[in-house]
Scaffold this motif. Structure first.
Motif, PDB file in Angstrom:
ATOM      1  N   VAL A 126       0.787  -1.339  -0.038  1.00  0.00           N
ATOM      2  CA  VAL A 126      -0.043   0.206  -0.129  1.00  0.00           C
ATOM      3  C   VAL A 126       0.877   1.383   0.132  1.00  0.00           C
ATOM      4  CG1 VAL A 126      -1.781   1.299   1.600  1.00  0.00           C
ATOM      5  CG2 VAL A 126      -1.847  -1.170   1.015  1.00  0.00           C
ATOM      6  N   ASP A 127       1.986   1.210   0.766  1.00  0.00           N
ATOM      7  CA  ASP A 127       2.817   2.428   0.741  1.00  0.00           C
ATOM      8  C   ASP A 127       3.406   2.582  -0.852  1.00  0.00           C
ATOM      9  OD1 ASP A 127       4.316   4.354   2.040  1.00  0.00           O
ATOM     10  OD2 ASP A 127       5.613   3.137   3.061  1.00  0.00           O
ATOM     11  N   LEU A 128       3.854   1.472  -1.369  1.00  0.00           N
ATOM     12  CA  LEU A 128       4.199   1.715  -2.855  1.00  0.00           C
ATOM     13  C   LEU A 128       3.279   2.225  -3.543  1.00  0.00           C
ATOM     14  CD1 LEU A 128       6.305   0.959  -4.881  1.00  0.00           C
ATOM     15  CD2 LEU A 128       5.549  -1.154  -5.049  1.00  0.00           C
ATOM     16  N   ALA A 313      -7.332  10.771  -1.588  1.00  0.00           N
ATOM     17  CA  ALA A 313      -8.513  11.378  -2.671  1.00  0.00           C
ATOM     18  C   ALA A 313      -8.090  10.645  -3.875  1.00  0.00           C
ATOM     19  CB  ALA A 313      -8.034  12.940  -2.849  1.00  0.00           C
ATOM     20  N   LEU A 314      -6.619  10.455  -4.011  1.00  0.00           N
ATOM     21  CA  LEU A 314      -6.349   9.664  -5.585  1.00  0.00           C
ATOM     22  C   LEU A 314      -6.910   8.295  -5.398  1.00  0.00           C
ATOM     23  CD1 LEU A 314      -2.754  11.338  -5.761  1.00  0.00           C
ATOM     24  CD2 LEU A 314      -4.459  11.659  -7.251  1.00  0.00           C
ATOM     25  N   PHE A 315      -6.632   7.623  -4.218  1.00  0.00           N
ATOM     26  CA  PHE A 315      -7.230   6.116  -3.876  1.00  0.00           C
ATOM     27  C   PHE A 315      -8.689   6.188  -4.240  1.00  0.00           C
ATOM     28  CE2 PHE A 315      -3.398   4.515  -1.318  1.00  0.00           C
ATOM     29  CZ  PHE A 315      -2.690   4.189  -2.647  1.00  0.00           C
ATOM     30  N   GLU A 323     -12.430  -3.041  -7.826  1.00  0.00           N
ATOM     31  CA  GLU A 323     -12.662  -3.840  -6.515  1.00  0.00           C
ATOM     32  C   GLU A 323     -11.341  -3.778  -5.694  1.00  0.00           C
ATOM     33  OE1 GLU A 323     -15.026  -5.220  -3.366  1.00  0.00           O
ATOM     34  OE2 GLU A 323     -15.514  -4.407  -5.289  1.00  0.00           O
ATOM     35  N   ARG A 324     -10.376  -4.019  -6.419  1.00  0.00           N
ATOM     36  CA  ARG A 324      -8.805  -4.146  -5.849  1.00  0.00           C
ATOM     37  C   ARG A 324      -8.369  -3.022  -5.156  1.00  0.00           C
ATOM     38  NH1 ARG A 324      -3.506  -4.276  -7.535  1.00  0.00           N
ATOM     39  NH2 ARG A 324      -2.049  -5.969  -6.006  1.00  0.00           N
ATOM     40  N   LYS A 325      -8.780  -1.966  -6.263  1.00  0.00           N
ATOM     41  CA  LYS A 325      -8.280  -0.591  -5.560  1.00  0.00           C
ATOM     42  C   LYS A 325      -9.036  -0.164  -4.326  1.00  0.00           C
ATOM     43  CE  LYS A 325      -4.531   0.485  -7.987  1.00  0.00           C
ATOM     44  NZ  LYS A 325      -3.162   0.541  -7.205  1.00  0.00           N
TER      45      LYS A 325
END
Length: 369
Positions: A126-128, A313-315, A323-325
């Protein structure tokens, strides 16, 4: 190489950056490599000390514009380049850790089945992805700025009103990129260090050995937080955009007035709540009598808070597409929104012990009695 582009002081009486000019020096007997540096990492890219023995040089551009105009014009590209390098290091570290955890067995099962290892691997991933989202968005905005500049240079818009609109858009993205590019460089480079260190934790003693690539990734990641401006300098470059509301506007534009899918809407609402925390922290700093000093003291926390919201916000935008995001957005916002609130409380605490009690808190100099 055959030529060197050198930043040198052409005005001895001017001691700051305004005394520097850009010079072209050609290869010859007056230019010598004194020695190669022995470095911690990136050993595939030699670094050397060059000695100029009264070497002739040609002025490039105007005198005294070397740093403040020419080098600074390259900063957006340089920052994004290091951010991209950091993404590569982080990606390699994530993959090395994931592959090792899948095949390494402990207590009869692969270690990626252990909750503690799984949590570490998820944090790394998630950090990446957060650094990638921020870097790609910054690169997108830099592309827009360059495209608008070229449109103006080519004078494609004959209508004065249309030309004015393009000019205003160009200025807008110029200001946006003064915020986004240092943020991308800062966050991505720090991410590469965190993720490569976590990869070594996954591999344990094996990661410390040269048999695996992780020890090299740990060494290589360290330079990304240093060259093209240290992390501290990137914070200095970005804090103005946080304090003047520019970053909040960027987050607002990313969120927009769109109708979010039902699963994403609560996440977007949490990011908007976080914006209120950012605004409160900024207002508190501005109201203090020692506003400038206090801002400098808490600049990194303010920038971290701002990045957490922008990535959130980007996520959200990415989560609306898959669904994965959505799982990534939930993880990020679930982890980072409590941190946003904690950072806001810390900024608004008024605590200045770093300034008032420095000698008592810091390690004493080795020369002290």
């Amino acid at each position: 190489g055959e030529v060197l582009l050198v930043l040198a002081r052409s005005e001895p009486e001017v001691t700051d950056g305004r005394g520097l000019s850009c010079l072209l020096v050609e290869k010859g007997p007056k230019v010598k490599v004194r020695r190669l540096e022995h470095k911690l990492g990136i050993n595939g890219s030699p670094t050397c000390e060059i000695f100029f023995d009264h070497a002739p040089a040609k002025l490039i551009g105007q005198r005294q514009r070397g740093l403040i105009t020419y080098v600074m014009s390259l900063m957006n590209g340089a920052r994004l380049g290091i951010a991209a390098q950091s993404l590569g290091i982080g990606e390699a570290a994530c993959r090395a850790a994931r592959d090792y955890a899948l095949t390494r067995k402990q207590f009869g099962v692969a270690i990626d089945q252990l909750p503690a290892v799984r949590d570490l691997l998820v944090d790394m991933s998630v950090d990446l992805q957060a650094a990638r989202a921020l870097t790609y968005h910054a690169a997108f905005c830099v592309d827009l700025e360059r495209g608008l500049e070229r449109r103006l240079e080519a004078k494609l818009d004959r209508d004065p009103e249309a030309a004015r609109n393009v000019r205003n858009e160009s200025r807008k993205y110029k200001n946006v990129n003064k915020i986004l590019t240092p943020m991308a460089k800062y966050f991505a480079s720090e991410m590469s260090m965190r993720v490569s260190n976590s990869a070594m934790a996954v591999l344990g003693g094996s990661g410390y050995m040269k048999d695996y690539p992780v020890e090299r990734l740990v060494r290589d990641s360290r330079i990304t937080t240093i060259y093209e401006g240290t992390s501290q300098l990137q914070v200095v470059a970005a804090i103005g955009g946080v304090m003047n509301g520019g970053l909040a506007e960027i987050v607002g534009e990313v969120l927009g007035a769109r109708d979010w899918p039902a699963a994403v809407a609560p996440l977007a609402a949490q990011v908007r709540e976080g914006l209120a925390a950012l605004e409160a922290a900024v207002a508190y700093v501005k109201e203090r009598p020692d506003s400038n000093t206090y801002r400098d003291l808490y600049a990194r926390k303010l920038v971290d808070l701002a990045i957490d919201l922008l990535v959130g916000a980007l996520f959200c935008g990415q989560a609306a597409a898959g669904e994965r995001k959505l799982a990534v957005a939930r993880r990020w916002i679930g982890e980072r929104l409590p941190q946003v609130r904690a950072l806001k409380e810390r900024v608004c605490s008024g605590e200045t012990l770093t300034l008032t009690d420095f000698e008592a808190l810091a390690v004493q100099p080795s020369t002290a009695d």
